[in-house]
Design a protein around this motif. Structure first.
Motif, PDB file in Angstrom:
ATOM      1  N   ASN A  64       1.617  -4.029 -26.679  1.00  0.00           N
ATOM      2  CA  ASN A  64       3.016  -3.790 -26.312  1.00  0.00           C
ATOM      3  C   ASN A  64       3.310  -4.186 -24.870  1.00  0.00           C
ATOM      4  OD1 ASN A  64       3.492  -2.782 -28.868  1.00  0.00           O
ATOM      5  ND2 ASN A  64       3.333  -0.634 -28.250  1.00  0.00           N
ATOM      6  N   MET A  65       2.295  -4.087 -24.003  1.00  0.00           N
ATOM      7  CA  MET A  65       2.471  -4.419 -22.590  1.00  0.00           C
ATOM      8  C   MET A  65       2.081  -5.862 -22.284  1.00  0.00           C
ATOM      9  SD  MET A  65       0.982  -0.890 -20.873  1.00  0.00           S
ATOM     10  CE  MET A  65       1.343  -1.431 -19.183  1.00  0.00           C
ATOM     11  N   ASN A  66       1.678  -6.607 -23.324  1.00  0.00           N
ATOM     12  CA  ASN A  66       1.224  -8.001 -23.154  1.00  0.00           C
ATOM     13  C   ASN A  66       0.050  -8.098 -22.181  1.00  0.00           C
ATOM     14  OD1 ASN A  66       3.204  -9.215 -24.902  1.00  0.00           O
ATOM     15  ND2 ASN A  66       4.720  -8.880 -23.279  1.00  0.00           N
ATOM     16  N   LEU A  67      -0.873  -7.161 -22.312  1.00  0.00           N
ATOM     17  CA  LEU A  67      -2.062  -7.143 -21.471  1.00  0.00           C
ATOM     18  C   LEU A  67      -3.290  -7.522 -22.290  1.00  0.00           C
ATOM     19  CD1 LEU A  67      -1.607  -3.790 -19.493  1.00  0.00           C
ATOM     20  CD2 LEU A  67      -0.917  -6.093 -18.796  1.00  0.00           C
ATOM     21  N   THR A  68      -4.267  -8.087 -21.611  1.00  0.00           N
ATOM     22  CA  THR A  68      -5.545  -8.363 -22.252  1.00  0.00           C
ATOM     23  C   THR A  68      -6.272  -7.056 -22.523  1.00  0.00           C
ATOM     24  OG1 THR A  68      -5.768 -10.511 -21.167  1.00  0.00           O
ATOM     25  CG2 THR A  68      -7.792  -9.486 -21.987  1.00  0.00           C
ATOM     26  N   ASP A  75      -8.508  -7.532 -13.292  1.00  0.00           N
ATOM     27  CA  ASP A  75      -9.448  -8.649 -13.347  1.00  0.00           C
ATOM     28  C   ASP A  75      -8.860  -9.713 -12.437  1.00  0.00           C
ATOM     29  OD1 ASP A  75     -11.223 -10.636 -13.863  1.00  0.00           O
ATOM     30  OD2 ASP A  75     -10.813 -10.789 -16.012  1.00  0.00           O
ATOM     31  N   GLY A  76      -9.298  -9.716 -11.187  1.00  0.00           N
ATOM     32  CA  GLY A  76      -8.629 -10.538 -10.192  1.00  0.00           C
ATOM     33  C   GLY A  76      -7.248  -9.968  -9.930  1.00  0.00           C
ATOM     34  N   CYS A  77      -6.211 -10.781 -10.154  1.00  0.00           N
ATOM     35  CA  CYS A  77      -4.827 -10.326  -9.965  1.00  0.00           C
ATOM     36  C   CYS A  77      -4.191  -9.859 -11.267  1.00  0.00           C
ATOM     37  CB  CYS A  77      -3.983 -11.449  -9.357  1.00  0.00           C
ATOM     38  SG  CYS A  77      -4.512 -11.949  -7.706  1.00  0.00           S
ATOM     39  N   HIS A  78      -4.927  -9.951 -12.365  1.00  0.00           N
ATOM     40  CA  HIS A  78      -4.361  -9.647 -13.677  1.00  0.00           C
ATOM     41  C   HIS A  78      -4.726  -8.233 -14.114  1.00  0.00           C
ATOM     42  CE1 HIS A  78      -3.240 -13.850 -14.159  1.00  0.00           C
ATOM     43  NE2 HIS A  78      -4.458 -14.181 -13.769  1.00  0.00           N
ATOM     44  N   LEU A  79      -3.714  -7.501 -14.579  1.00  0.00           N
ATOM     45  CA  LEU A  79      -3.943  -6.153 -15.082  1.00  0.00           C
ATOM     46  C   LEU A  79      -4.403  -6.220 -16.532  1.00  0.00           C
ATOM     47  CD1 LEU A  79      -3.647  -3.095 -14.358  1.00  0.00           C
ATOM     48  CD2 LEU A  79      -1.387  -3.200 -15.448  1.00  0.00           C
ATOM     49  N   ASP A  80      -5.506  -5.548 -16.837  1.00  0.00           N
ATOM     50  CA  ASP A  80      -6.041  -5.465 -18.192  1.00  0.00           C
ATOM     51  C   ASP A  80      -6.148  -3.998 -18.598  1.00  0.00           C
ATOM     52  OD1 ASP A  80      -6.355  -8.213 -18.078  1.00  0.00           O
ATOM     53  OD2 ASP A  80      -8.520  -8.130 -17.705  1.00  0.00           O
ATOM     54  N   MET A 102     -14.045  -6.898 -12.581  1.00  0.00           N
ATOM     55  CA  MET A 102     -13.119  -5.815 -12.874  1.00  0.00           C
ATOM     56  C   MET A 102     -13.029  -4.862 -11.678  1.00  0.00           C
ATOM     57  SD  MET A 102     -11.987  -6.364 -15.925  1.00  0.00           S
ATOM     58  CE  MET A 102     -12.430  -7.221 -17.441  1.00  0.00           C
ATOM     59  N   HIS A 103     -11.866  -4.221 -11.559  1.00  0.00           N
ATOM     60  CA  HIS A 103     -11.682  -3.233 -10.494  1.00  0.00           C
ATOM     61  C   HIS A 103     -10.767  -2.131 -10.999  1.00  0.00           C
ATOM     62  CE1 HIS A 103     -10.872  -1.308  -6.690  1.00  0.00           C
ATOM     63  NE2 HIS A 103      -9.589  -1.582  -6.787  1.00  0.00           N
ATOM     64  N   ARG A 104     -11.260  -0.904 -10.975  1.00  0.00           N
ATOM     65  CA  ARG A 104     -10.460   0.260 -11.323  1.00  0.00           C
ATOM     66  C   ARG A 104      -9.906   0.857 -10.033  1.00  0.00           C
ATOM     67  NH1 ARG A 104      -7.054   3.227 -14.488  1.00  0.00           N
ATOM     68  NH2 ARG A 104      -7.481   5.465 -14.367  1.00  0.00           N
ATOM     69  N   PRO A 105      -8.574   0.794  -9.826  1.00  0.00           N
ATOM     70  CA  PRO A 105      -8.004   1.328  -8.584  1.00  0.00           C
ATOM     71  C   PRO A 105      -8.125   2.847  -8.525  1.00  0.00           C
ATOM     72  CG  PRO A 105      -6.462  -0.140  -9.731  1.00  0.00           C
ATOM     73  CD  PRO A 105      -7.569   0.181 -10.687  1.00  0.00           C
ATOM     74  N   ALA A 106      -7.990   3.367  -7.324  1.00  0.00           N
ATOM     75  CA  ALA A 106      -7.923   4.816  -7.155  1.00  0.00           C
ATOM     76  C   ALA A 106      -6.559   5.312  -7.617  1.00  0.00           C
ATOM     77  CB  ALA A 106      -8.147   5.186  -5.692  1.00  0.00           C
ATOM     78  N   GLU A 107      -6.500   6.564  -7.996  1.00  0.00           N
ATOM     79  CA  GLU A 107      -5.235   7.121  -8.479  1.00  0.00           C
ATOM     80  C   GLU A 107      -4.189   7.188  -7.369  1.00  0.00           C
ATOM     81  OE1 GLU A 107      -4.030  11.352 -10.352  1.00  0.00           O
ATOM     82  OE2 GLU A 107      -5.582  10.271 -11.470  1.00  0.00           O
ATOM     83  N   TRP A 108      -4.625   7.243  -6.107  1.00  0.00           N
ATOM     84  CA  TRP A 108      -3.660   7.328  -5.010  1.00  0.00           C
ATOM     85  C   TRP A 108      -3.033   5.976  -4.678  1.00  0.00           C
ATOM     86  CZ3 TRP A 108      -8.737   9.260  -4.224  1.00  0.00           C
ATOM     87  CH2 TRP A 108      -9.639   8.356  -3.666  1.00  0.00           C
ATOM     88  N   ASP A 109      -3.526   4.881  -5.262  1.00  0.00           N
ATOM     89  CA  ASP A 109      -2.847   3.597  -5.108  1.00  0.00           C
ATOM     90  C   ASP A 109      -1.518   3.626  -5.868  1.00  0.00           C
ATOM     91  OD1 ASP A 109      -4.928   2.650  -3.582  1.00  0.00           O
ATOM     92  OD2 ASP A 109      -5.916   1.614  -5.243  1.00  0.00           O
ATOM     93  N   ARG A 110      -0.621   2.703  -5.551  1.00  0.00           N
ATOM     94  CA  ARG A 110       0.706   2.724  -6.172  1.00  0.00           C
ATOM     95  C   ARG A 110       0.632   2.400  -7.663  1.00  0.00           C
ATOM     96  NH1 ARG A 110       4.975   3.825  -3.499  1.00  0.00           N
ATOM     97  NH2 ARG A 110       6.329   3.015  -5.147  1.00  0.00           N
ATOM     98  N   HIS A 111       1.591   2.975  -8.400  1.00  0.00           N
ATOM     99  CA  HIS A 111       1.683   2.775  -9.847  1.00  0.00           C
ATOM    100  C   HIS A 111       2.979   2.055 -10.197  1.00  0.00           C
ATOM    101  CE1 HIS A 111      -0.280   7.066  -9.854  1.00  0.00           C
ATOM    102  NE2 HIS A 111      -1.149   6.145  -9.467  1.00  0.00           N
ATOM    103  N   ASP A 112       2.959   1.414 -11.353  1.00  0.00           N
ATOM    104  CA  ASP A 112       4.192   0.898 -11.945  1.00  0.00           C
ATOM    105  C   ASP A 112       4.872   1.963 -12.792  1.00  0.00           C
ATOM    106  OD1 ASP A 112       4.510  -1.630 -10.928  1.00  0.00           O
ATOM    107  OD2 ASP A 112       3.400  -2.627 -12.536  1.00  0.00           O
ATOM    108  N   GLU A 113       4.055   2.767 -13.464  1.00  0.00           N
ATOM    109  CA  GLU A 113       4.600   3.789 -14.358  1.00  0.00           C
ATOM    110  C   GLU A 113       3.491   4.741 -14.784  1.00  0.00           C
ATOM    111  OE1 GLU A 113       5.574   2.448 -18.380  1.00  0.00           O
ATOM    112  OE2 GLU A 113       4.572   0.544 -17.942  1.00  0.00           O
ATOM    113  N   ILE A 114       3.911   5.812 -15.464  1.00  0.00           N
ATOM    114  CA  ILE A 114       2.991   6.769 -16.069  1.00  0.00           C
ATOM    115  C   ILE A 114       3.261   6.793 -17.572  1.00  0.00           C
ATOM    116  CG2 ILE A 114       2.291   9.186 -16.237  1.00  0.00           C
ATOM    117  CD1 ILE A 114       1.479   7.991 -13.587  1.00  0.00           C
TER     118      ILE A 114
END
Length: 353
Positions: free
Chosen positions: A135-139, A102-107, A1-13
Motif C-alpha cells: 500500500n505504501m509502494n515500499l520494498t 536502504d541507502g536513501c530508500h525506505l523499506d 540497512m539502517h534502522r533509525p532511532a525513534e527520536w528521529d523525525r517521522h512521516d506518520e504513525i
C-alpha cells in the motif's frame, strides 16, 4: 540497512482499530473489551495527531464508526480501509513492518508475525506487513526470522537491545542458534552491537518484549522498568538481571550505558474490584502491563501512559519530563490495553522521514 532511532523525525504513525470479528475480544469481555480497547486506541491516536499524521487501519465492519469518531480530526487521522483482514488487531508494533532505510530508500522488514509464537494466532494479520508495504509502494524485505517490532529497541547508532526469551525461542525460530539470529538481525536492521537481556519465556503473551523492560532515551542512555514490588521472584529477577547487564554494557560506539530506573504502577492502587484482583493473583488472568517505559516518541513530543496509580503516575511523569526537557509530554490514561498485554508503544509503529 539502517534502522533509525525513534527520536528521529517521522512521516506518520501507523495504528489500527481491532475488528469486531477478532477472537481476542470475544474470548474475554466481548463487546465491552472491544469498546474499551477502542477507546484507549482512539485516545492514543488523538494524542499522536497533535504532533504528526496518524494512519488508522480499519476493517469494513467498523469503517463508518471510525469516520464518525474522528470526523473532527479528518486531516490529522487518515482512516485507511483494510480489506480481507477480518480479524485485524491493534498491535501495530508487531504486525506492521519494521521500517528501515536502504541507502536513501525506505523499506519495510516483514518479520513473519506468527501470533507471538502461535499463542494467539491472528490469521488475517500474519501477512499485514506485506500488505502495508504494498500500500505504501515500499520494498518488502523478506527474512526467515520470526520476531516482532516490540522485541527490537535501537539507538540509531548501531546498538540493539533485545530479550533472548522473545526470539531465541522454539515457538518462533526453532533450531536456530543465537549466532544465526544475530547475523540476520544485523542484516535486516544494520546494527553492529547486540545487548542481550534475559526475559521470561511464557511470562506474558510476548515472552518478554524489550519495549516493556528497557528503552533508549538517547545514545548511551537507557531507562529500565522496575517492578513496583520486588517480592515477585520472576519479574524481580528479570529486572535485576537486566539492570546488571545494562550497567556493565557498552554500546556500538563504546560508550558505557547510563541506566535510569522508572518504577511501574502498583496493581493495588488502580481501584480494581476484588474479583479482578483475585483472578490476577491466582493467575487466571495475566498480570497487566503497567510499565511506563512503553511510551512513544513523536515529532517534538512524548506520548506517555498513565494507569490510575496517582503516586506512580506522578513519579514516572516527573522522570520523563526531566529526561525530555525539549519535548512536550502528552499523557494518555490507559484502562484496557494493559489488561490485553500491551500499551502505547505496542499499538503504534512509526514511519521514519
Amino acid at each position: 540497512m539502517h534502522r533509525p532511532a525513534e527520536w528521529d523525525r517521522h512521516d506518520e504513525i501507523i495504528m489500527a482499530w481491532p475488528s469486531i470479528e477478532n477472537d481476542a475480544y470475544a474470548d474475554k469481555g466481548g463487546s465491552r473489551d472491544l469498546a474499551d480497547a477502542t477507546r484507549d486506541i482512539s485516545a492514543i491516536a488523538e494524542a499522536v495527531a497533535e504532533f504528526e499524521q496518524v494512519t488508522l487501519l480499519v476493517t469494513p465492519d467498523r469503517l463508518q464508526e471510525a469516520k464518525k469518531r474522528f470526523k473532527h480530526d479528518a486531516e490529522e487521522i487518515l482512516i485507511q480501509p483494510v480489506h480481507d483482514y477480518h480479524k485485524l488487531d491493534l498491535w501495530m508494533r508487531d504486525m506492521a513492518p519494521t521500517f528501515v532505510f536502504d541507502g536513501c530508500h525506505l523499506d519495510g522488514v516483514d518479520y513473519n508475525f506468527n501470533g507471538w509464537g502461535n499463542k494467539f494466532p491472528v490469521n488475517a494479520s500474519e501477512s499485514l506487513a506485506s500488505q502495508v508495504c504494498d500500500n505504501m509502494n515500499l520494498t518488502r524485505v523478506s527474512t526467515w526470522l520470526v520476531t516482532e517490532g516490540g522485541s527490537l529497541e535501537t539507538d540509531g547508532e548501531g546498538t540493539l537491545l533485545i530479550t533472548d526469551s522473545s526470539i531465541i525461542n522454539e515457538n518462533r525460530n526453532p533450531g536456530k542458534s543465537q549466532q544465526q539470529i544475530e547475523e540476520e538481525l544485523r542484516r535486516t536492521l544494520g546494527i553492529t552491537k547486540i545487548i542481550w537481556l534475559r526475559g521470561v519465556k511464557g511470562g506474558d503473551i510476548t515472552d518478554g518484549h524489550v519495549d516493556g523492560l528497557a528503552r533508549f532515551i538517547a545514545p548511551g542512555k537507557v531507562v529500565i522498568s522496575r517492578p513496583n514490588t520486588l517480592d515477585d521472584r520472576k519479574f524481580s529477577k528479570v529486572f535485576k538481571d537486566a539492570h546488571f547487564i545494562l550497567s556493565n554494557a557498552t554500546d556500538a560506539r563504546g560508550r558505557r550505558l547510563e541506566v535510569v530506573e522508572m518504577v511501574e504502577a502498583d496493581l493495588y492502587s488502580l481501584g480494581l474490584d476484588r474479583r479482578t484482583l483475585k483472578d490476577i493473583e491466582s493467575e487466571n488472568e495475566d498480570y497487566p502491563s503497567l510499565s511506563y517505559v512503553n511510551w512513544l516518541l513523536v515529532n517534538g513530543g512524548v506520548i506517555f501512559p498513565q494507569f490510575g496509580d496517582k503516586k506512580a503516575d506522578a513519579a514516572a511523569l516527573s522522570i520523563i519530563r526531566d529526561l525530555y526537557k525539549d519535548r512536550r509530554v502528552k499523557t494518555v490514561r490507559l484502562d484496557q490495553l494493559p489488561f490485553l498485554g500491551g500499551g502505547i508503544h505496542c499499538s503504534t509503529q512509526e514511519v521514519p522521514a
